[in-house]
Design an enzyme around this catalytic site. Sequence first.
Site, PDB file in Angstrom:
ATOM      1  N   LYS A 272     -46.428  29.482 -24.657  1.00 28.21           N
ATOM      2  CA  LYS A 272     -46.686  29.652 -23.225  1.00 28.21           C
ATOM      3  C   LYS A 272     -47.269  31.032 -22.963  1.00 28.21           C
ATOM      4  CE  LYS A 272     -42.950  26.811 -21.315  1.00 28.21           C
ATOM      5  NZ  LYS A 272     -43.730  25.823 -20.584  1.00 28.21           N
ATOM      6  N   ARG A 346     -38.766  16.247 -23.524  1.00 29.77           N
ATOM      7  CA  ARG A 346     -38.743  14.787 -23.654  1.00 29.77           C
ATOM      8  C   ARG A 346     -38.403  14.356 -25.081  1.00 29.77           C
ATOM      9  NH1 ARG A 346     -44.848  14.542 -21.604  1.00 29.77           N
ATOM     10  NH2 ARG A 346     -44.017  16.341 -20.489  1.00 29.77           N
TER      11      ARG A 346
HETATM   12  N1  BES Z   1     -39.858  23.523 -19.538  1.00 30.86           N
HETATM   13  C1  BES Z   1     -41.193  23.152 -19.301  1.00 30.86           C
HETATM   14  C2  BES Z   1     -41.449  22.696 -17.860  1.00 30.86           C
HETATM   15  C3  BES Z   1     -41.230  23.697 -16.764  1.00 30.86           C
HETATM   16  C4  BES Z   1     -42.264  24.472 -16.289  1.00 30.86           C
HETATM   17  C5  BES Z   1     -40.005  23.813 -16.169  1.00 30.86           C
HETATM   18  C6  BES Z   1     -42.057  25.360 -15.256  1.00 30.86           C
HETATM   19  C7  BES Z   1     -39.795  24.692 -15.125  1.00 30.86           C
HETATM   20  C8  BES Z   1     -40.811  25.467 -14.671  1.00 30.86           C
HETATM   21  C9  BES Z   1     -41.603  22.008 -20.230  1.00 30.86           C
HETATM   22  O1  BES Z   1     -41.003  22.008 -21.476  1.00 30.86           O
HETATM   23  C10 BES Z   1     -43.078  22.149 -20.448  1.00 30.86           C
HETATM   24  O2  BES Z   1     -43.478  23.138 -20.953  1.00 30.86           O
HETATM   25  N2  BES Z   1     -43.825  21.145 -20.046  1.00 30.86           N
HETATM   26  C11 BES Z   1     -45.229  21.179 -20.153  1.00 30.86           C
HETATM   27  C12 BES Z   1     -45.695  19.819 -20.599  1.00 30.86           C
HETATM   28  C13 BES Z   1     -47.132  19.767 -21.037  1.00 30.86           C
HETATM   29  C14 BES Z   1     -47.346  20.560 -22.304  1.00 30.86           C
HETATM   30  C15 BES Z   1     -47.500  18.323 -21.237  1.00 30.86           C
HETATM   31  C16 BES Z   1     -45.809  21.545 -18.797  1.00 30.86           C
HETATM   32  O3  BES Z   1     -45.252  21.155 -17.782  1.00 30.86           O
HETATM   33  O4  BES Z   1     -46.800  22.245 -18.758  1.00 30.86           O
HETATM   34 ZN    ZN Z   2     -42.044  23.241 -22.905  1.00 30.52          ZN
END
Ligand code: BES
Ligand code: ZN
Length: 506
Positions: A272, A346
């Site tokens: 990230k 997931r």
């Molecule tokens: N934990 C994150 C989602 C999240 C983002 C929670 C901001 C709270 C605040 C999750 O694991 C994630 O990174 N999801 C990705 C999925 C994508 C790579 C398909 C996302 O939402 O960008």
């Molecule tokens: Zn994530």
Amino acid sequence: MEIKLTNKLSKDAALVFVLNERKEIRKHGFFKFLNKEDRNYLSALEKKSAVKAGESRLIFVPSRQRALLIGIPEKSKFNHRKALLAARRVVSSARIERLAHIVVYPDDFLAQDSPGGEALAEVLATQFEIANFEFVKYKTQQPDGWFFVKKISVFSARPTLKLTQGITAGKIIGEEINEARVLSNTPGGDMTPDKLAKAAVNAGKRYKFKVKILGEKEIKKLRMGGILGVSRGSAERPHFIVIEYLKGKKEEKPIVLVGKGVTFDTGGLNLKEDEGLKEMHMDMSGGAAVIHIISALARLKAKKNIVGLVPAVENMPSGSSYRPGDLLKTMSGKTIEVLNTDAEGRIVLADALEYAKKYKPRLVIDIATLTGAAMVALGQRASAIFTTDGNLEKTLRETGEKTGDFVWPLPLWEEFEEDIKGTFGDVANTGKTKYGGAISGAVFLWQFIKAPSAGRGQAPSTGSGQVPWAHIDIAPRMTSIEGEYLAKGAVAPSVALLTHFLREFK
Ligand code: BES
Ligand code: ZN
Ligand code: ZN
């Protein structure tokens, strides 16, 4: 904080007048209980200035120290949502004015769409508790300490047992929300999978429910390839938390709660960026909610069978990390094609949902900070709910309205399954396009709920082949926003919602 029902206006309590724009102080419920001098003083004051909606003002009353005026909109513009916010504003203002003991008049918060009596007392007590919380554990004590309201007296000329019970229950729920906030706010280095598991064990000891922690060895034995895959890059070993609160009828099948317990989500090799990264110690908020919903139910002595499952892992990039392109074999036998290591929640939930089937549950609800896309879709004022059960959706929405822990539905349609078909594995962990990410996440999870275990000849849990299920993506409500009178940081969404929901679930 102490919250007590009382039929006396004790002199050491600051009076809180919540006044709608049209209401004169003379008509306020406290007025007739004040002495003549106070009444004269307040009547004189009234002529000059009542408070406008949104304004708060501290005044001095002759007989006692202080009183707080809190302005709310006139009756026709006041509703239950605003009442919940007003309750938090009262505590927030009391903290600013350093009022250690306040007395409130519950009917001040009564709107046309409010539940009355005991139910209102309960939600108010919860709002008071959560507004009085701040995460100060890591700050150096100020010379005169942190200021919190110490006592709220809830005034009723005719106190009843029911009202007292409502206040007690609401306070318990508020306290458990705050405990979940503490877990979520704790930095990732101090809230590892091991620490999260210990928090569950401690809650179990305290409130007498069973907590079992499965270590890596047992996770391997269960062939939970999803959990093993995600945790591979971290020095912190995964734990699978199993909570059993079985206080319902013996023959009644349990309700299983599944919470995402990613204690820090770096994204893994799909690292990230700075902005997204620094809040990811809260990516275990679903797991914290599960622990504290069950704690709340135990304290409320709910006669229900509830199981809580929390896959606790850390998602780190390293030489041993799982990679984009990896194919992970889950406990169900289905394989996951990893297209993005940041869609890790997931993957760990897939194994937990399969484990849930062991209990032949009558309902499964998972709670997860699953997608940023849910925030894009809904903003930050409601969690997203996905379910194929219309009644369940309706009940949860209504419970959200009552508790201020709002949920809003997004579609769960089979057509979306196309988007997450794997090329080399059964299910891909992201959609094919950049659109509808929250839905892709939900539809992915659905694949692990709807199908009977692959290749094991196991019967599905219900005749239709699907266990009743709801997925709540709490990412939108993970942290508080301006103007909601909650401290910065974690909100612990779904604790109020599901504690209420489960208590009443038939
Ligand atoms: N934990 C994150 C989602 C999240 C983002 C929670 C901001 C709270 C605040 C999750 O694991 C994630 O990174 N999801 C990705 C999925 C994508 C790579 C398909 C996302 O939402 O960008
Ligand atoms: Zn994530
Ligand atoms: Zn995550």
